[in-house]
Design a protein around this motif. Sequence first.
Motif, PDB file in Angstrom:
ATOM      1  N   ILE A 278       0.863  -1.182   0.000  1.00  0.00           N
ATOM      2  CA  ILE A 278       0.000   0.000   0.000  1.00  0.00           C
ATOM      3  C   ILE A 278       0.900   1.233   0.000  1.00  0.00           C
TER       4      ILE A 278
ATOM      5  N   GLU B 229      -4.565   4.481  -2.038  1.00  0.00           N
ATOM      6  CA  GLU B 229      -4.602   3.035  -2.259  1.00  0.00           C
ATOM      7  C   GLU B 229      -5.294   2.332  -1.107  1.00  0.00           C
TER       8      GLU B 229
ATOM      9  N   ALA C 184      -3.696   3.721  -8.351  1.00  0.00           N
ATOM     10  CA  ALA C 184      -4.032   2.886  -7.194  1.00  0.00           C
ATOM     11  C   ALA C 184      -4.504   1.502  -7.634  1.00  0.00           C
TER      12      ALA C 184
ATOM     13  N   HIS D 281      -1.453  -0.583  -8.619  1.00  0.00           N
ATOM     14  CA  HIS D 281      -0.672  -1.025  -7.455  1.00  0.00           C
ATOM     15  C   HIS D 281      -1.394  -2.121  -6.683  1.00  0.00           C
ATOM     16  N   LEU D 282      -2.691  -1.981  -6.511  1.00  0.00           N
ATOM     17  CA  LEU D 282      -3.436  -3.000  -5.774  1.00  0.00           C
ATOM     18  C   LEU D 282      -3.530  -4.301  -6.565  1.00  0.00           C
TER      19      LEU D 282
END
Length: 128
Positions: free
Chosen positions: A21, A26, A60, A63-64
């Motif tokens: 995170i 995020e 976000a 990345h997640l």
Amino acid sequence: MAESAAPVTEEDVLAFVRAGIGSVWELELLLLLYRSSERRWSALEIERELRASPTVVGSALRHLRAAEVTAEPERDRFQYAAGSPRTDRIVRAIDHAYRTNPISVIKTILGAPDATLKIFSDAFRLKD
């Protein structure tokens, strides 16, 4: 005991937050998807719900996805999808900690000193 069934420790949670995170955006997106795990969200719906820009939401989501906590089950629709039962338990612990002590979770994400990590870990107690 299989690794996925092993208890989740505070260190597991802290390590996930540090590695998976990268921003409060995020975190907010992860928890939005987690708390409504049956729903499939469009990027536009996420932007409106979080009051975030398309750039922030897109970043976000990427990345997640890399952290294996989201999926795109249909084109341009996103939902929570933990990569393993262990990851799901970690996200559950993060959700609990954020509900009970959000400042500590935010400080952990922002790279606060190690003393703050103790405060964060005290924000929740993992129970079987």
